[in-house]
Design a protein around this motif. Structure first.
Motif, PDB file in Angstrom:
ATOM      1  N   UNK A   2      53.061  16.353   9.709  1.00 44.59           N
ATOM      2  CA  UNK A   2      54.070  15.382  10.119  1.00 44.59           C
ATOM      3  C   UNK A   2      53.504  14.460  11.197  1.00 44.59           C
ATOM      4  N   UNK A   3      53.522  13.143  10.921  1.00 44.34           N
ATOM      5  CA  UNK A   3      53.028  12.167  11.895  1.00 44.34           C
ATOM      6  C   UNK A   3      53.964  12.131  13.103  1.00 44.34           C
ATOM      7  N   UNK A   4      53.382  12.102  14.284  1.00 42.78           N
ATOM      8  CA  UNK A   4      54.163  11.993  15.509  1.00 42.78           C
ATOM      9  C   UNK A   4      54.630  10.544  15.613  1.00 42.78           C
ATOM     10  N   UNK A   5      55.932  10.332  15.563  1.00 40.55           N
ATOM     11  CA  UNK A   5      56.496   8.979  15.551  1.00 40.55           C
ATOM     12  C   UNK A   5      56.335   8.303  16.915  1.00 40.55           C
ATOM     13  N   UNK A   6      55.994   7.025  16.891  1.00 35.35           N
ATOM     14  CA  UNK A   6      55.941   6.235  18.105  1.00 35.35           C
ATOM     15  C   UNK A   6      54.810   6.581  19.050  1.00 35.35           C
ATOM     16  N   UNK A   7      53.721   7.152  18.518  1.00 28.97           N
ATOM     17  CA  UNK A   7      52.577   7.495  19.369  1.00 28.97           C
ATOM     18  C   UNK A   7      51.289   7.044  18.694  1.00 28.97           C
ATOM     19  N   UNK A   8      50.449   6.366  19.465  1.00 30.00           N
ATOM     20  CA  UNK A   8      49.119   5.972  19.021  1.00 30.00           C
ATOM     21  C   UNK A   8      48.158   6.299  20.156  1.00 30.00           C
ATOM     22  N   UNK A  66      44.090   6.874  26.141  1.00 31.99           N
ATOM     23  CA  UNK A  66      45.278   6.084  26.480  1.00 31.99           C
ATOM     24  C   UNK A  66      46.294   6.257  25.365  1.00 31.99           C
ATOM     25  N   UNK A  67      47.576   6.198  25.744  1.00 34.79           N
ATOM     26  CA  UNK A  67      48.661   6.365  24.786  1.00 34.79           C
ATOM     27  C   UNK A  67      49.464   5.075  24.681  1.00 34.79           C
ATOM     28  N   UNK A  68      49.774   4.718  23.438  1.00 37.82           N
ATOM     29  CA  UNK A  68      50.577   3.536  23.137  1.00 37.82           C
ATOM     30  C   UNK A  68      51.667   3.947  22.162  1.00 37.82           C
ATOM     31  N   UNK A  69      52.713   3.118  22.052  1.00 32.41           N
ATOM     32  CA  UNK A  69      53.811   3.430  21.139  1.00 32.41           C
ATOM     33  C   UNK A  69      53.596   2.863  19.739  1.00 32.41           C
ATOM     34  N   UNK A  74      48.926  -1.539  21.173  1.00 31.74           N
ATOM     35  CA  UNK A  74      47.486  -1.443  21.391  1.00 31.74           C
ATOM     36  C   UNK A  74      46.836  -2.832  21.293  1.00 31.74           C
ATOM     37  N   UNK A  75      47.253  -3.607  20.294  1.00 35.30           N
ATOM     38  CA  UNK A  75      46.703  -4.962  20.128  1.00 35.30           C
ATOM     39  C   UNK A  75      47.025  -5.825  21.343  1.00 35.30           C
ATOM     40  N   UNK A  76      48.238  -5.688  21.876  1.00 35.36           N
ATOM     41  CA  UNK A  76      48.624  -6.445  23.071  1.00 35.36           C
ATOM     42  C   UNK A  76      47.757  -6.034  24.263  1.00 35.36           C
ATOM     43  N   UNK A 103      46.703   8.058  15.025  1.00 34.61           N
ATOM     44  CA  UNK A 103      48.091   8.487  15.149  1.00 34.61           C
ATOM     45  C   UNK A 103      48.095  10.008  15.026  1.00 34.61           C
ATOM     46  N   UNK A 104      48.538  10.704  16.069  1.00 33.10           N
ATOM     47  CA  UNK A 104      48.547  12.166  16.026  1.00 33.10           C
ATOM     48  C   UNK A 104      49.419  12.694  14.890  1.00 33.10           C
TER      49      UNK A 104
END
Length: 110
Positions: A2-8, A66-69, A74-76, A103-104
């Protein structure tokens, strides 16, 4: 699974150039950590030094995560002027670098 939603996750493996002092490395790490206070899409920052007993590090000594949503966040971050300025400084002190974004995924055992 299951992909962890909203985490990169944005992972950077680094080997500093010979001659870069521990004091310089510490200053660079503090600058990297401070990006989380300056660039909104960056949600968290962690770092550490290689302590593996397997000796498979291929010369890389430090890891930065680093963690992004989102990929958009990440692009920003990547295009942000504060990041660009810091990255130019940081990368000039490195001998080797690898960057991986992922993506975890949780493993769900039944």
């Amino acid at each position: 699974m299951e992909e962890v939603k909203g985490v990169l996750k944005h992972v950077l493996l680094a080997k500093f150039k010979e001659g870069v002092s521990e004091e310089e490395i510490e200053k660079l790490i503090k600058g990297y950590a401070n990006l989380v206070n300056l660039i909104e899409p960056m949600k968290a920052f962690q770092w550490g030094k290689d302590v593996s007993i397997e000796n498979l590090h291929q010369g890389f000594t430090h890891i930065f995560e680093s963690t992004f949503e989102s990929t958009e966040g990440l692009a920003e971050y990547v295009a942000h002027p504060v990041h660009v300025e810091f990255a130019n400084l940081f990368l000039s002190h490195l001998d080797k670098v690898i960057v991986v974004d992922y993506k975890p995924t949780k493993v769900v055992l039944s």
